[in-house]
Design a protein around this motif. Structure first.
Motif, PDB file in Angstrom:
ATOM      1  N   ILE A 138       0.817  -1.213   0.000  1.00 29.10           N
ATOM      2  CA  ILE A 138       0.000   0.000   0.000  1.00 29.10           C
ATOM      3  C   ILE A 138       0.855   1.271   0.000  1.00 29.10           C
ATOM      4  N   PHE A 139       1.952   1.287   0.742  1.00 28.83           N
ATOM      5  CA  PHE A 139       2.769   2.498   0.803  1.00 28.83           C
ATOM      6  C   PHE A 139       3.462   2.784  -0.525  1.00 28.83           C
ATOM      7  N   VAL A 140       3.928   1.761  -1.196  1.00 29.60           N
ATOM      8  CA  VAL A 140       4.567   1.959  -2.505  1.00 29.60           C
ATOM      9  C   VAL A 140       3.521   2.374  -3.529  1.00 29.60           C
ATOM     10  N   ALA A 141       2.352   1.755  -3.480  1.00 25.71           N
ATOM     11  CA  ALA A 141       1.292   2.098  -4.429  1.00 25.71           C
ATOM     12  C   ALA A 141       0.885   3.570  -4.286  1.00 25.71           C
ATOM     13  N   ILE A 142       0.737   4.029  -3.066  1.00 25.94           N
ATOM     14  CA  ILE A 142       0.371   5.437  -2.851  1.00 25.94           C
ATOM     15  C   ILE A 142       1.532   6.349  -3.216  1.00 25.94           C
ATOM     16  N   TRP A 143       2.763   5.933  -2.903  1.00 32.24           N
ATOM     17  CA  TRP A 143       3.928   6.751  -3.267  1.00 32.24           C
ATOM     18  C   TRP A 143       3.976   6.971  -4.774  1.00 32.24           C
ATOM     19  N   LYS A 144       3.610   5.950  -5.541  1.00 31.37           N
ATOM     20  CA  LYS A 144       3.578   6.102  -7.003  1.00 31.37           C
ATOM     21  C   LYS A 144       2.601   7.211  -7.405  1.00 31.37           C
ATOM     22  N   LEU A 145       1.456   7.299  -6.729  1.00 29.01           N
ATOM     23  CA  LEU A 145       0.483   8.355  -7.012  1.00 29.01           C
ATOM     24  C   LEU A 145       1.025   9.722  -6.603  1.00 29.01           C
ATOM     25  N   VAL A 146       1.689   9.783  -5.457  1.00 31.25           N
ATOM     26  CA  VAL A 146       2.288  11.043  -4.986  1.00 31.25           C
ATOM     27  C   VAL A 146       3.371  11.485  -5.964  1.00 31.25           C
ATOM     28  N   ASP A 147       4.225  10.571  -6.361  1.00 31.59           N
ATOM     29  CA  ASP A 147       5.325  10.879  -7.276  1.00 31.59           C
ATOM     30  C   ASP A 147       4.817  11.375  -8.630  1.00 31.59           C
ATOM     31  N   ALA A 148       3.707  10.816  -9.094  1.00 33.11           N
ATOM     32  CA  ALA A 148       3.131  11.213 -10.380  1.00 33.11           C
ATOM     33  C   ALA A 148       2.255  12.468 -10.252  1.00 33.11           C
ATOM     34  N   LYS A 149       2.158  12.999  -9.034  1.00 32.54           N
ATOM     35  CA  LYS A 149       1.365  14.206  -8.745  1.00 32.54           C
ATOM     36  C   LYS A 149      -0.111  14.024  -9.115  1.00 32.54           C
ATOM     37  N   ILE A 150      -0.622  12.830  -8.879  1.00 38.25           N
ATOM     38  CA  ILE A 150      -2.025  12.528  -9.126  1.00 38.25           C
ATOM     39  C   ILE A 150      -2.883  12.929  -7.925  1.00 38.25           C
ATOM     40  N   VAL A 151      -2.296  12.889  -6.741  1.00 40.58           N
ATOM     41  CA  VAL A 151      -3.029  13.256  -5.525  1.00 40.58           C
ATOM     42  C   VAL A 151      -2.863  14.752  -5.242  1.00 40.58           C
ATOM     43  N   GLU A 194      -2.084  18.143  -2.864  1.00 44.17           N
ATOM     44  CA  GLU A 194      -0.991  18.458  -1.938  1.00 44.17           C
ATOM     45  C   GLU A 194      -1.349  18.007  -0.519  1.00 44.17           C
ATOM     46  N   GLY A 195      -2.605  18.200  -0.137  1.00 45.93           N
ATOM     47  CA  GLY A 195      -3.065  17.768   1.185  1.00 45.93           C
ATOM     48  C   GLY A 195      -2.992  16.257   1.355  1.00 45.93           C
ATOM     49  N   GLU A 196      -3.364  15.522   0.320  1.00 43.22           N
ATOM     50  CA  GLU A 196      -3.282  14.067   0.369  1.00 43.22           C
ATOM     51  C   GLU A 196      -1.827  13.604   0.440  1.00 43.22           C
ATOM     52  N   ALA A 197      -0.957  14.279  -0.279  1.00 42.30           N
ATOM     53  CA  ALA A 197       0.469  13.932  -0.236  1.00 42.30           C
ATOM     54  C   ALA A 197       1.039  14.189   1.152  1.00 42.30           C
ATOM     55  N   THR A 198       0.649  15.293   1.756  1.00 42.70           N
ATOM     56  CA  THR A 198       1.107  15.614   3.112  1.00 42.70           C
ATOM     57  C   THR A 198       0.636  14.550   4.097  1.00 42.70           C
TER      58      THR A 198
END
Length: 49
Positions: free
Chosen positions: A21-34, A36-40
């Motif tokens: 789950i952490f890598v999957a979400i990191w991929k979304l953060v890295d691609a700037k799909i989420v 700024e609040g979700e990334a934080t």
């Protein structure tokens, strides 16, 4: 010690195993799909683990 691993249906190309789950979400953060609040929130939650 017992632990639970949460993973997604997304398969990692290098291991051919489901991504955690952490890598999957990191991929979304890295691609700037989420947002700024979700990334934080992601980085705050990740720091706990």
């Amino acid at each position: 010690m017992e632990y639970f691993r949460i993973h997604t249906k997304d398969i990692a190309y290098s291991t051919n195993q489901p991504r955690g789950i952490f890598v999957a979400i990191w991929k979304l953060v890295d691609a700037k799909i989420v947002t700024e609040g979700e990334a934080t929130t992601y980085w705050q939650q990740r720091a706990l683990f």
